[in-house]
Design a protein around this motif. Structure first.
Motif, PDB file in Angstrom:
ATOM      1  N   ALA A  86      21.032 -75.064  24.542  1.00 37.90           N
ATOM      2  CA  ALA A  86      21.175 -73.618  24.045  1.00 37.90           C
ATOM      3  C   ALA A  86      21.725 -72.991  26.060  1.00 37.90           C
ATOM      4  CB  ALA A  86      20.395 -72.712  23.481  1.00 37.90           C
ATOM      5  N   ARG A  87      21.201 -73.439  26.372  1.00 39.40           N
ATOM      6  CA  ARG A  87      21.616 -73.509  27.696  1.00 39.40           C
ATOM      7  C   ARG A  87      22.590 -73.686  28.345  1.00 39.40           C
ATOM      8  NH1 ARG A  87      17.289 -70.876  31.194  1.00 39.40           N
ATOM      9  NH2 ARG A  87      15.495 -71.087  30.494  1.00 39.40           N
ATOM     10  N   ALA A  88      23.351 -74.712  27.682  1.00 36.71           N
ATOM     11  CA  ALA A  88      24.531 -75.869  28.053  1.00 36.71           C
ATOM     12  C   ALA A  88      25.844 -74.600  27.089  1.00 36.71           C
ATOM     13  CB  ALA A  88      24.816 -76.759  27.663  1.00 36.71           C
ATOM     14  N   LEU A  89      25.311 -74.226  25.669  1.00 33.91           N
ATOM     15  CA  LEU A  89      26.488 -73.204  25.832  1.00 33.91           C
ATOM     16  C   LEU A  89      26.653 -71.881  26.204  1.00 33.91           C
ATOM     17  CD1 LEU A  89      25.984 -74.514  21.623  1.00 33.91           C
ATOM     18  CD2 LEU A  89      27.281 -75.816  23.840  1.00 33.91           C
ATOM     19  N   ASP A  90      25.728 -71.913  27.621  1.00 35.94           N
ATOM     20  CA  ASP A  90      25.781 -70.458  27.784  1.00 35.94           C
ATOM     21  C   ASP A  90      25.073 -69.681  26.489  1.00 35.94           C
ATOM     22  OD1 ASP A  90      26.887 -71.388  30.071  1.00 35.94           O
ATOM     23  OD2 ASP A  90      28.525 -70.988  28.975  1.00 35.94           O
ATOM     24  N   LEU A  91      24.124 -70.091  26.121  1.00 33.33           N
ATOM     25  CA  LEU A  91      23.538 -68.613  24.822  1.00 33.33           C
ATOM     26  C   LEU A  91      22.291 -68.287  26.083  1.00 33.33           C
ATOM     27  CD1 LEU A  91      23.335 -70.821  22.007  1.00 33.33           C
ATOM     28  CD2 LEU A  91      25.129 -68.977  22.780  1.00 33.33           C
ATOM     29  N   GLU A  92      22.236 -66.970  26.194  1.00 34.29           N
ATOM     30  CA  GLU A  92      20.960 -66.089  26.984  1.00 34.29           C
ATOM     31  C   GLU A  92      19.371 -66.109  26.272  1.00 34.29           C
ATOM     32  OE1 GLU A  92      19.890 -61.855  29.296  1.00 34.29           O
ATOM     33  OE2 GLU A  92      22.233 -61.946  28.559  1.00 34.29           O
ATOM     34  N   LYS A  93      20.605 -65.608  24.251  1.00 38.54           N
ATOM     35  CA  LYS A  93      19.040 -65.675  23.966  1.00 38.54           C
ATOM     36  C   LYS A  93      19.734 -66.484  22.423  1.00 38.54           C
ATOM     37  CE  LYS A  93      16.648 -61.399  25.320  1.00 38.54           C
ATOM     38  NZ  LYS A  93      15.435 -62.245  25.652  1.00 38.54           N
ATOM     39  N   TYR A  94      18.724 -66.339  21.558  1.00 32.63           N
ATOM     40  CA  TYR A  94      19.552 -67.021  20.337  1.00 32.63           C
ATOM     41  C   TYR A  94      17.908 -67.030  19.282  1.00 32.63           C
ATOM     42  CZ  TYR A  94      16.899 -70.806  22.088  1.00 32.63           C
ATOM     43  OH  TYR A  94      15.766 -71.885  22.790  1.00 32.63           O
ATOM     44  N   ALA A  95      18.344 -67.021  17.711  1.00 34.87           N
ATOM     45  CA  ALA A  95      17.604 -66.836  16.889  1.00 34.87           C
ATOM     46  C   ALA A  95      17.502 -69.359  16.628  1.00 34.87           C
ATOM     47  CB  ALA A  95      17.832 -66.707  15.396  1.00 34.87           C
ATOM     48  N   ILE A  96      16.293 -69.944  16.158  1.00 34.13           N
ATOM     49  CA  ILE A  96      15.991 -70.952  15.812  1.00 34.13           C
ATOM     50  C   ILE A  96      15.192 -71.045  14.362  1.00 34.13           C
ATOM     51  CG2 ILE A  96      13.884 -70.716  16.405  1.00 34.13           C
ATOM     52  CD1 ILE A  96      16.094 -73.621  16.643  1.00 34.13           C
ATOM     53  N   LEU A  97      16.061 -72.150  13.733  1.00 32.26           N
ATOM     54  CA  LEU A  97      15.807 -72.006  12.679  1.00 32.26           C
ATOM     55  C   LEU A  97      15.579 -73.892  12.388  1.00 32.26           C
ATOM     56  CD1 LEU A  97      17.680 -71.042   9.008  1.00 32.26           C
ATOM     57  CD2 LEU A  97      17.270 -73.422   9.015  1.00 32.26           C
ATOM     58  N   GLY A  98      14.057 -73.957  12.141  1.00 33.14           N
ATOM     59  CA  GLY A  98      14.039 -75.289  12.136  1.00 33.14           C
ATOM     60  C   GLY A  98      13.587 -75.603  10.184  1.00 33.14           C
ATOM     61  N   TRP A  99      13.451 -76.639  10.054  1.00 38.21           N
ATOM     62  CA  TRP A  99      13.813 -77.381   8.851  1.00 38.21           C
ATOM     63  C   TRP A  99      12.785 -78.177   8.218  1.00 38.21           C
ATOM     64  CZ3 TRP A  99      17.230 -80.463   4.823  1.00 38.21           C
ATOM     65  CH2 TRP A  99      16.673 -80.531   3.984  1.00 38.21           C
ATOM     66  N   SER A 100      11.546 -78.559   7.798  1.00 41.04           N
ATOM     67  CA  SER A 100      10.765 -79.744   7.798  1.00 41.04           C
ATOM     68  C   SER A 100      10.052 -80.135   9.600  1.00 41.04           C
ATOM     69  CB  SER A 100      11.616 -80.005   7.321  1.00 41.04           C
ATOM     70  OG  SER A 100      10.460 -81.920   7.204  1.00 41.04           O
ATOM     71  N   TRP A 101      10.474 -80.928  10.006  1.00 40.54           N
ATOM     72  CA  TRP A 101       9.856 -82.057  11.676  1.00 40.54           C
ATOM     73  C   TRP A 101      11.034 -80.380  11.750  1.00 40.54           C
ATOM     74  CZ3 TRP A 101      12.133 -83.520  15.265  1.00 40.54           C
ATOM     75  CH2 TRP A 101      11.549 -84.309  16.667  1.00 40.54           C
ATOM     76  N   GLY A 102      12.131 -80.419  11.895  1.00 41.13           N
ATOM     77  CA  GLY A 102      12.838 -79.296  12.630  1.00 41.13           C
ATOM     78  C   GLY A 102      11.966 -78.051  13.111  1.00 41.13           C
ATOM     79  N   GLY A 103      11.565 -77.667  11.845  1.00 41.23           N
ATOM     80  CA  GLY A 103      10.036 -76.329  11.578  1.00 41.23           C
ATOM     81  C   GLY A 103       9.025 -76.272  12.549  1.00 41.23           C
ATOM     82  N   LEU A 104       8.722 -77.905  12.670  1.00 43.70           N
ATOM     83  CA  LEU A 104       7.549 -78.240  13.900  1.00 43.70           C
ATOM     84  C   LEU A 104       8.382 -77.859  15.502  1.00 43.70           C
ATOM     85  CD1 LEU A 104       6.137 -81.695  12.479  1.00 43.70           C
ATOM     86  CD2 LEU A 104       5.696 -78.862  11.697  1.00 43.70           C
ATOM     87  N   ALA A 105       8.850 -78.179  15.215  1.00 41.21           N
ATOM     88  CA  ALA A 105       9.965 -78.067  16.487  1.00 41.21           C
ATOM     89  C   ALA A 105      10.476 -76.230  16.887  1.00 41.21           C
ATOM     90  CB  ALA A 105      11.025 -79.067  16.440  1.00 41.21           C
ATOM     91  N   ALA A 106      10.804 -75.974  15.952  1.00 46.53           N
ATOM     92  CA  ALA A 106      10.881 -74.636  15.963  1.00 46.53           C
ATOM     93  C   ALA A 106       9.589 -74.198  16.491  1.00 46.53           C
ATOM     94  CB  ALA A 106      11.383 -73.922  14.659  1.00 46.53           C
ATOM     95  N   GLN A 107       8.148 -74.086  15.966  1.00 39.81           N
ATOM     96  CA  GLN A 107       7.134 -73.407  16.194  1.00 39.81           C
ATOM     97  C   GLN A 107       6.787 -73.615  18.108  1.00 39.81           C
ATOM     98  OE1 GLN A 107       4.170 -73.600  13.139  1.00 39.81           O
ATOM     99  NE2 GLN A 107       5.985 -75.008  12.220  1.00 39.81           N
ATOM    100  N   VAL A 108       7.010 -75.393  18.152  1.00 39.87           N
ATOM    101  CA  VAL A 108       7.055 -75.375  19.908  1.00 39.87           C
ATOM    102  C   VAL A 108       8.092 -74.466  20.506  1.00 39.87           C
ATOM    103  CG1 VAL A 108       6.732 -77.163  21.512  1.00 39.87           C
ATOM    104  CG2 VAL A 108       5.893 -77.283  18.821  1.00 39.87           C
ATOM    105  N   LEU A 109       9.249 -74.268  20.494  1.00 39.49           N
ATOM    106  CA  LEU A 109      10.174 -73.811  20.879  1.00 39.49           C
ATOM    107  C   LEU A 109      10.042 -71.851  20.886  1.00 39.49           C
ATOM    108  CD1 LEU A 109      12.608 -74.774  22.308  1.00 39.49           C
ATOM    109  CD2 LEU A 109      13.682 -73.641  19.974  1.00 39.49           C
ATOM    110  N   LEU A 110       9.673 -71.783  20.436  1.00 35.15           N
ATOM    111  CA  LEU A 110       8.881 -70.413  20.062  1.00 35.15           C
ATOM    112  C   LEU A 110       7.986 -69.737  20.880  1.00 35.15           C
ATOM    113  CD1 LEU A 110       6.666 -68.629  18.494  1.00 35.15           C
ATOM    114  CD2 LEU A 110       7.986 -70.020  16.431  1.00 35.15           C
TER     115      LEU A 110
END
Length: 321
Positions: free
Chosen positions: A127-151
């Motif tokens: 996200a920083r490489a794309l110059d995003l200051e803030k963003y929403a995260i959508l995680g599906w399945s295994w990605g949902g685990l990563a999304a919880q850690v990220l938030l």
């Protein structure tokens, strides 16, 4: 950020990409339409693969739509090609939808980490490489685990979290069924596998949706070519998921008091991450909503793409704090 351009993007094939841009410009000039933001008119089925350096690693992503950004974290073995394009296009009606391949997966270089904190850091660095200051995260399945850690790791940067077909941290009352594991680890999955993995095979309505979603996804050529099939790679996914369940860092309790708004979307017959695994937390997580779709499985957003996108858009319209 309400609107942005991805200045770091490099098309997968610059010659083809340049011809596409020129064609759009010519058509726009002939019709009197403005030519700015040409890439924003790409749909998911034709969006070019772009690359950006993340931690020195060449990382592949695609972007469609306009508006505040949503980064999508993918499932076990998922790649840029395995998202349902209709679901992405519906999301892109109001938001910039960004899909990305993890390191070592799909079109990205590098090696997949077996630590979800490292995966979460990768997503935020992306996200920083794309110059995003803030963003929403959508995680599906295994990605949902990563999304919880990220938030939990980046509460000041993640505005909202959408968790689809995934489990909460810690022990859960209903484990993944053997039927899912047997099919999920096959080198190649066909439609019959997908009906069991992602839909409700006992429901005629769900089977119709499975066929339609399969056709949309495989309309893009070479989808199977990039799906990881080696058991060594699958073991990396599994190690990360097992550590998430062990929850040595007490993420479950932290999730309960997290200030980030969370939307949890489940199918009522998910044999990988059953919806009842969230029931013990209902009424405890201060900012979470739980949504369960009927006659659906592990990919409710593929069975109900328009409805899912509408729910998500309404959820994202809420203030983040």
């Amino acid at each position: 950020m309400d609107d942005f351009t991805l200045s770091t993007a490099r098309p997968d094939n610059e010659g083809i990409a340049m011809k596409s841009v020129l064609s759009l410009i010519v058509c726009a000039l002939l019709s009197g339409m403005p030519v700015c933001g040409a890439w924003a008119r790409d749909g998911a089925a034709t969006a070019p693969t772009r690359y950006v350096e993340v931690g020195g690693t060449r990382t592949a992503y695609r972007s469609i739509g306009r508006g505040s950004p949503i980064i999508l974290a993918n499932r076990l073995r998922g790649t840029l090609d395995t998202w349902d394009p209709l679901f992405l296009d519906e999301l892109a009606r109001k938001h910039t939808v960004i899909t990305v391949d993890y390191p070592g997966i799909g079109y990205s270089a590098g090696e997949l980490p077996d630590d979800l904190h490292v995966v979460a850091r990768f997503i935020d660095d992306f996200a920083r490489a794309l110059d995003l200051e803030k963003y929403a995260i959508l995680g599906w399945s295994w990605g949902g685990l990563a999304a919880q850690v990220l938030l939990l790791d980046q509460p000041d940067r993640v505005t909202h979290a959408i968790l689809i077909g995934t489990n909460p941290p810690g022990p859960v009352p209903m484990p993944t069924q053997q039927a899912f594991l047997e099919r999920a680890t096959k080198p190649v999955n066909d439609l019959a596998d997908e009906q069991v993995l992602f839909f409700e095979p006992k429901s005629p309505r769900s089977l119709v949706s499975a066929s339609a979603s399969h056709e949309r996804i495989y309309a893009r050529s070479g989808v199977v070519d990039r799906i990881p099939a080696k058991m060594e790679t699958l073991q990396i996914y599994f190690r990360a998921a097992l550590a998430f369940r062990a929850d040595s860092g007490d993420a479950r309790q932290k999730l309960i008091v997290a200030p980030t708004p969370i939307l949890i979307i489940c199918g009522d017959n998910d044999i990988s991450a059953p919806a009842p695994n969230w029931f013990p937390l209902v009424g405890q997580i201060r900012n979470a909503q739980l949504l369960i779709y009927p006659e659906s499985g592990h990919a409710p957003q593929f069975q109900y793409p328009e409805l899912s996108a509408a729910y998500i858009a309404n959820f994202l319209a809420r203030p983040s704090r």
